[in-house]
Design an enzyme around this catalytic site. Sequence first.
Site, PDB file in Angstrom:
ATOM      1  N   SER A  85       0.878  -1.052   0.001  1.00 49.86           N
ATOM      2  CA  SER A  85       0.019  -0.138   0.038  1.00 49.86           C
ATOM      3  C   SER A  85       0.713   1.270  -0.029  1.00 49.86           C
ATOM      4  CB  SER A  85      -0.830  -0.125   1.265  1.00 49.86           C
ATOM      5  OG  SER A  85      -2.122   1.055   1.219  1.00 49.86           O
ATOM      6  N   ASP A 140      10.618   5.387  -9.490  1.00 51.40           N
ATOM      7  CA  ASP A 140      10.126   5.751 -10.979  1.00 51.40           C
ATOM      8  C   ASP A 140      10.829   7.194 -11.225  1.00 51.40           C
ATOM      9  OD1 ASP A 140       8.552   3.693 -11.106  1.00 51.40           O
ATOM     10  OD2 ASP A 140       6.428   4.602 -11.097  1.00 51.40           O
ATOM     11  N   LYS A 198      -0.413  -3.966  -3.554  1.00 49.04           N
ATOM     12  CA  LYS A 198      -1.922  -3.318  -3.242  1.00 49.04           C
ATOM     13  C   LYS A 198      -1.803  -1.910  -3.869  1.00 49.04           C
ATOM     14  CE  LYS A 198      -5.019  -2.310   0.462  1.00 49.04           C
ATOM     15  NZ  LYS A 198      -5.037  -0.807   0.111  1.00 49.04           N
TER      16      LYS A 198
END
Length: 547
Positions: A285, A296, A310
């Site tokens: 999460s 990223d 998740k």
Amino acid sequence: MMLVLGAVAFWGFKSGDSRSFQIAKNLDVFNSIVKELDLFYVDTINPDKTIREGIDAMLYSLDPYTEYYPEDDQSELEQMLKNSYGGIGSIITWDAKLKHSVIAEPYEGMPAATSGLKAGDVLMAIDGKDLAGKNNQEVSEMLRGQVGTGFKLTVQRPGTEKTLDFDIVRRSIQLPIIPYYTVLDDQIGYINLSTFSGNPSKEFKQAFLDLKKKGITSLVIDLRNNGGGLLDEAIEIANFFLPRGKVLVTTKGKIKQASNTYKTLREPLDLDIPLAVLVNSSTASSSEILAGSLQDLDRAVIVGNRTFGKGLVQTTRMLPYGGTMKLTTSKYYIPSGRCVQAIDYKHRNEDGSVGRIPDSLTTVFHTAAGREVRDGGGVTPDIEVKQDKLPNILFYLVNDNLIFNYATQYCLKHATIAEPEKFVITDADYADFKEMVKKADFKYDQQTEKILKSLKEMAEFEGYLTDASKEFDALEKKLTHNLDRDLDYFSKDIKNMIALEIVKRYYYQRGAIIEQLKDDDDLKKAVEILTSPEEYRKMLSSPEVKE
């Protein structure tokens, strides 16, 4: 008034609106079934229990995160959102032999610890009510309650004949957000972040600035076993290391309110310090948002194992009669555009089970520097670390409470131990442990014996056993169950588990983390990359194009 208006708008569907009609029809059918059961079923039904089970089954068919909490069951939801609850602050475990709950791990500074309860104490009674026959869940519910209320807990302590009584006042139990941070060798900072519930960004900032004062030149953020929490807190911590105005998360849902874009809003604390983030299969999460965003945007090297996956966002909705529903309203997407959701709840198997999205169906995305990353499978580390499998015997030693019970006996003999960094299980200690295991008539399954038995049965079935009987006899002799041999052969792993159990009795969660870090392959890899500046820069740079 709003609820009434909402209901009128919902039921005022146009003729021919098949979806609205289907919902209205099925609700009418459900209502009629409950009434028929109440009137004619042979036994009197409990409406709360029967309808609650129907609600739970309906919500479970969607995903495991969409849940209903009635008015009298709000404590679990509050603990999830605020990382706190009213109780004594201890993990309890069930002892199958004693048929009682036992204190397993008191939290530092919480009522269980401050009142004098110790790991190994057997819970006998609460306010005089005998706990015999009550399971762990029932005992846990009795221990929890309104903050400020008190009760008398009766325990049987190993090594004492008489029971002991403790007067305990329930407190708001705040689980440690950052149980441990330190400066490692080579001026590398280390912060263990256990949750994103509560207010972790404030504590993280204080820990990081403290480490900066101590001269760290790089940082390890440990998100292993961090199950997540509040989205805003993950963004706030990411913002400490990323420029203002960066898009970190985009949520997309069915309605406009569920679709949002979240950016870094503040000036960062440090844009240059090299970062390594530790993750594992229990990193989930909000933890994946932090790790995935830093990956990223090529801001940190991710080390460990693929995360849980998740990528679903939940919000709470108030319901009539004091109830609350936590429901999945959107999916989140991190800077590269990928969603890390790994479980496909839309396509269940015939038996109701669900599986991970196959790697072959995942899509390639790219980091800011052009490195390849994929969706649909959690966050895959930049450096994957192979996890050693724990030996079979260790599972049974833990499951039979032998390591736990040895630690209890050890603590009765030792009022204090060395600091966690220096504590070791000596050969004499391990000899005592082995003696205890033998006296307990310890039995455990050996997988090799099971497999050999199956192979032998199949060889007989297919007509090969006669010709191979000598080979099978020789192999059986070599695989003969030998407890002494196994305890010695796997002594390193067993000693580590014993040390962990003992250290946390004296130094709580902080001590347990220090003990685990002594021989931590993930941390070793993180240190290795952080002490190799060229390799670190290369790993986060644009991939070389082969011509």
